[in-house]
Design a protein around this motif. Sequence first.
Motif, PDB file in Angstrom:
ATOM      1  N   HIS A  51      14.521  47.204 -10.736  1.00 41.90           N
ATOM      2  CA  HIS A  51      15.384  47.656 -11.806  1.00 41.90           C
ATOM      3  C   HIS A  51      15.294  46.811 -12.400  1.00 41.90           C
ATOM      4  O   HIS A  51      14.827  45.776 -12.854  1.00 41.90           O
ATOM      5  N   GLN A  52      14.984  47.181 -13.360  1.00 43.34           N
ATOM      6  CA  GLN A  52      15.339  46.804 -15.223  1.00 43.34           C
ATOM      7  C   GLN A  52      16.051  47.169 -15.822  1.00 43.34           C
ATOM      8  O   GLN A  52      16.494  48.643 -16.470  1.00 43.34           O
ATOM      9  N   ASP A  53      16.554  46.578 -16.725  1.00 38.93           N
ATOM     10  CA  ASP A  53      17.462  46.794 -17.465  1.00 38.93           C
ATOM     11  C   ASP A  53      17.925  45.626 -18.799  1.00 38.93           C
ATOM     12  O   ASP A  53      16.935  44.556 -18.843  1.00 38.93           O
ATOM     13  N   GLU A  54      18.949  45.834 -19.268  1.00 35.97           N
ATOM     14  CA  GLU A  54      18.945  45.069 -20.684  1.00 35.97           C
ATOM     15  C   GLU A  54      19.288  43.898 -19.691  1.00 35.97           C
ATOM     16  O   GLU A  54      19.483  42.621 -20.274  1.00 35.97           O
TER      17      GLU A  54
END
Length: 229
Positions: free
Chosen positions: A154-157
């Motif tokens: 998972h990649q997010d800000e």
Amino acid sequence: MLQNALMRSTAAESVKNAARWYTFRFHPEIVAPKRVLSKLENWFYACVTIGNAAKHVKSVANVDIRGTGSSEDVLIEREYTSQELDDGERVVELLARHSRSNGRVGMHGLSWTAFNSLMMATLRHPPALRAIFAAHGSEDLYKNDIHFMDGILHQDEYILSVDHENALPAPPQYIMDEKWIKERFTARPWIDVYLEHQLDGEFWQKHSIKYAYENFTLPAYLLAGFYDG
């Protein structure tokens, strides 16, 4: 209202952990009525519970993790390290002995600080810790945290910004010198560490409380279940 002060205490290995100390003055006319919270309700309602807790809480200390904010030493290598828990255990002990304390310490938090509360209550259990409030915490750091949700990267800000935020110079002086560069700006990106552990195993399980439920005996108020991310 809150009164702000700065308490500096010697933690593990003589590292100073900075803590902003707040003293509650309870004003019943500005606190919303009590209500029953379910795990499906928005976490913003946590402020209602904290507001009501002000009637019973004497003071609150907001502590910076080693190597961040105004705390000293080199930044920890990632989230939820043994060093982080060692420091947390020491901080609980110091707060219990503080002149403003009655010797009974509680922990509360949202997301990362909720994890800290759950881990301290389950994996360390310092004698002075008497209860916790955890919103959006996690029992499983592999499947239910922000890194590999349900086993998928998972990649997010947050993943992209946390290393920049960790490198911010310490307030209130915000000194940017060679010491700051050495301790904070040359650290290995945390996502690089997590990419080395893409499968569940000891790395994630060591501090996942689902493997130590038998130690979870403290009174706890859990908001939003065991899921973050």
